[in-house]
Design an enzyme around this catalytic site. Structure first.
Site, PDB file in Angstrom:
ATOM      1  N   SER A  22     -39.069   7.472 -23.758  1.00  0.00           N
ATOM      2  CA  SER A  22     -39.749   7.409 -24.898  1.00  0.00           C
ATOM      3  C   SER A  22     -41.482   7.188 -24.600  1.00  0.00           C
ATOM      4  O   SER A  22     -41.787   7.942 -23.843  1.00  0.00           O
ATOM      5  CB  SER A  22     -39.308   6.592 -26.149  1.00  0.00           C
ATOM      6  OG  SER A  22     -40.153   6.443 -27.207  1.00  0.00           O
ATOM      7  N   HIS A  78     -32.330   9.426 -30.397  1.00  0.00           N
ATOM      8  CA  HIS A  78     -33.481   9.020 -29.395  1.00  0.00           C
ATOM      9  C   HIS A  78     -32.967   7.829 -28.753  1.00  0.00           C
ATOM     10  O   HIS A  78     -33.412   7.706 -27.551  1.00  0.00           O
ATOM     11  CB  HIS A  78     -34.561   8.634 -30.226  1.00  0.00           C
ATOM     12  CG  HIS A  78     -35.853   8.171 -29.554  1.00  0.00           C
ATOM     13  ND1 HIS A  78     -36.508   9.123 -28.804  1.00  0.00           N
ATOM     14  CD2 HIS A  78     -36.650   6.817 -29.228  1.00  0.00           C
ATOM     15  CE1 HIS A  78     -37.671   8.691 -27.963  1.00  0.00           C
ATOM     16  NE2 HIS A  78     -37.494   7.219 -28.485  1.00  0.00           N
TER      17      HIS A  78
END
Length: 681
Positions: free
Chosen positions: A536, A656
């Site tokens: 991320s 994610h």
């Protein structure tokens, strides 16, 4: 040299920050196109074939399975004599939720997400019991994405009610006192004015009455129409005070409240327009406000809602000069304060007036999320972990401090063989940086240890000590694992966070490079044996460091990353991150984004030698658009001159945070470790 699936390029040039910016792989942004889907399938197949051939993969996967499949129980939450908790089973893929009545009641199944879908694509996002423990709102994720549907389970009938709420991305359920409904954040679907990028600004705080259609839900706080903010809220446990909070990035929040006992009461302002973070817990008509306003390491105020003006706030916990207040909560009619001192946890109990009662003894170099419990109940639960200790939960009396071990995770590894230490070193500008170094007790500092340097450095996120089975497998194979506390995180307070955001983002990359230099200087490893890893915002970190210093390391794990920083805010949840990064649409901010954007640097650098790179992407990542990984993978595959691979692996049924099936986690982690060991030996 490696032969990759064909990738075409285009002659697209933008003018940004006074520079011509080439974007030859913009076509890879359109995931809906058949061409991009075909390209993704080819890339993933190529990566998986290459990774399956890596020596030692099967043995590593077998060890990871031993460490990832285990039995564990989570700390319980208490609602009117009913206890809710989770269990992880060694023979199950997903965690299961149970409840029991009273201290000695029979364990009863509440939710088993293992049974929700044949392919494991449906998973539990979260669950929120009503105050009387008779109903439970819970969210369901498809493909482990952020998007959720919220349903309501009735315990008496053992069935779901008809209520089904869509648009509950990032939302929980805050139940009213009588259990007839709850408050939640509604994010409307994409369409019309609601684009992907603008969607956060359309979030509304709503009330849902059980049994009513979602279309009849009452909007109690309207949308901000500011896509760089996000609206949330909830009601106090006693049903008196309804709160609404507008978060502007990770450095500023506005808080409003009203008396929920009166339908015609107006919203009042607690704080707005102040460049500071504010969080509020309400108990017995007192607002306990934790804020970094005027105190970068946080302090606590008691506020009377009848006189909410800032001048009337009463400080009850002052800022510590050398520890960061991570959280303050009311448990057992006391304040529980969780501090970080050099990124390790300390715990303190105080009266509700702020007077010290006791510190809670914790082993060094460990982490806790504080004490979990109800405001008016003496019993709480404290979970502790460290780099060498899996989770241990203690049941504790707030009044007396008496504690007993309540649950422990037992794993098959030799704890005495693992060593964790903390070191400090200067960054490029002289700033003192802390770092945890974890290694086997037999490790020798001869410069040849395969070493993973993992980092994040952003969004006020704290990297604190914690156990990971994957690290055990790495250390057992002679590896070293290092975790620096970079600027941009919150370990040393809000000033530390701000020193690594916006036009100061380069500090984060410099801190990480200095960490690598330290490991080499101290002969833990060498560039030939060093890997950098992050996901991320941490994917941006390793992407930027690789682009700036490709000779720094031998291998890179770049997971669900941001990499095209000149266009990131046009995709996924990117607009909400503009307060953290800035935007290329702003002439004042575009120059520094241009300066460090990994995708831009790689294109302009032309052909050169890069480390071996494994991009780990996800097919349902609706937070950070996977276009970032696709675009930089395409650049590096075209421009790599070293005989080292550039691979793009795409996790299926994953968001994610990856997939929530243990077998998929085993496969992903084992693949990463085998890849790194192969190229670092």
């Amino acid at each position: 040299m490696t032969s990759y699936p064909h990738t075409r390029d285009e002659a697209i040039v933008d003018s940004i920050a006074g520079h011509d910016v080439r974007d030859p792989y913009r076509w890879l942004e359109d995931e809906a196109s058949a061409e991009v889907q075909h390209w993704m399938d080819a890339q993933d197949a190529h990566a998986r074939a290459a990774l399956a051939a890596v020596p030692g993969l099967d043995a590593i996967a077998a060890r990871i399975r031993e460490l990832f499949y285990f039995d564990a129980i989570g700390a319980p939450s208490h609602y009117q004599g009913r206890y809710f908790y989770t269990r992880k089973h060694a023979d199950k893929e997903k965690t299961i939720v149970y409840y029991r009545d009273g201290d000695n009641g029979a364990e009863t199944l509440l939710f088993d997400p293992n049974e929700w879908s044949s392919d494991g694509s449906a998973g539990l996002g979260g669950y929120w019991p009503s105050h009387d423990g008779t109903r439970v709102a819970y969210s369901v994720k498809e493909h482990n994405s952020d998007e959720t549907v919220t349903r309501v389970f009735d315990i008496a009938t053992r069935a779901n009610l008809a209520d089904e709420l869509t648009g509950t991305k990032y939302s929980g359920a805050s139940w009213g006192r009588d259990g007839t409904g709850f408050y939640y954040t509604y994010v409307p679907p994409i369409g019309g004015d609601v684009t992907v990028a603008e969607r956060p600004g359309f979030a509304e705080l709503r009330y849902h009455a059980i049994g009513a259609a979602q279309a009849a839900d009452v909007v109690v706080r309207g949308a901000t129409r500011d896509p760089q903010s996000f609206l949330g809220g909830g009601i106090s446990r006693d049903g008196h005070w309804l709160m609404a909070q507008v978060q502007h990035g990770w450095s500023s929040s506005d808080v409003y409240f009203r008396d929920a006992r009166h339908a015609d009461s107006e919203w009042r302002t607690l704080v707005a327009g102040v460049d500071a973070n504010v969080s509020v817990q309400i108990w017995r008509d007192v607002f306990y406000v934790t804020t970094d306003d005027g105190a970068p390491r946080n302090r606590v105020f008691a506020v009377d809602p009848a006189t909410p003006a800032r001048a009337d706030w009463r400080e009850i916990v002052a800022e510590s000069p050398d520890a960061t207040l991570e959280s303050a909560s009311v448990v057992g009619e006391h304040l529980v304060l969780t501090y970080l001192r050099d990124a390790a946890s300390e715990l303190e109990i105080r009266t509700l007036a702020g007077a010290p009662v006791r510190t809670v003894a914790l082993p060094p170099l460990g982490s806790t999320g504080g004490i979990h419990g109800n405001e008016d109940e003496d019993t709480g639960y404290l979970a502790y972990t460290s780099f060498t200790e899996p989770s241990v939960i203690h049941e504790i009396s707030i009044a007396t401090g008496a504690a007993r071990e309540w649950a422990r995770v037992n794993l098959p590894f030799a704890r005495a063989d693992l060593v964790a230490e903390q070191v400090f070193f200067p960054s490029a500008d002289g700033t003192r940086i802390s770092m945890f170094v974890i290694h086997h007790r037999d490790a020798v500092r001869d410069g040849t240890n395969p070493t993973i340097l993992y980092g994040y450095g952003g969004f006020n996120v704290n990297l604190t000590p914690g156990f990971a089975g994957s690290r055990v497998a790495w250390l057992e194979r002679g590896g070293v694992y290092a975790i620096p506390n970079l600027r941009g995180g919150g370990e040393y307070g809000e000033a530390w966070h701000r020193a690594g955001m916006l036009d100061r983002k380069q500090n984060v990359f410099d801190d990480f490079i200095a960490a690598a230099d330290y490991l080499v200087r101290e002969r833990w490893t060498s560039p030939r044996h060093l890997a950098i890893s992050g996901g991320s915002n941490g994917g941006l970190l390793v992407g930027a460091v690789m682009a700036q210093r490709p000779e720094l390391c031998r291998a890179v794990i770049c997971a669900v990353p941001l990499l095209d920083m000149l266009r990131y805010d046009k995709f996924g949840s990117g607009k909400t991150w503009v307060p953290e990064y800035g935007s290329a649409d702003d002439p004042a901010q575009a120059p520094y984004l241009w300066a460090y954007s990994p995708y831009r640097i790689a294109i302009d650098a032309g052909t050169r030698a890069y480390p071996a790179v494994l991009f780990d992407s996800a097919d349902h990542d609706d937070r950070v658009d996977p276009m970032h990984a696709r675009k930089l993978a395409a650049v590096l595959q075209r421009q790599q001159t070293a005989d080292l691979p550039i691979l793009l692996r795409i996790e299926r049924n994953a968001g994610h945070g990856g997939a929530d099936l243990v077998k998929q986690q085993v496969d992903r982690v084992a693949t990463q470790l085998a890849f790194l060991l192969h190229y670092l030996r």
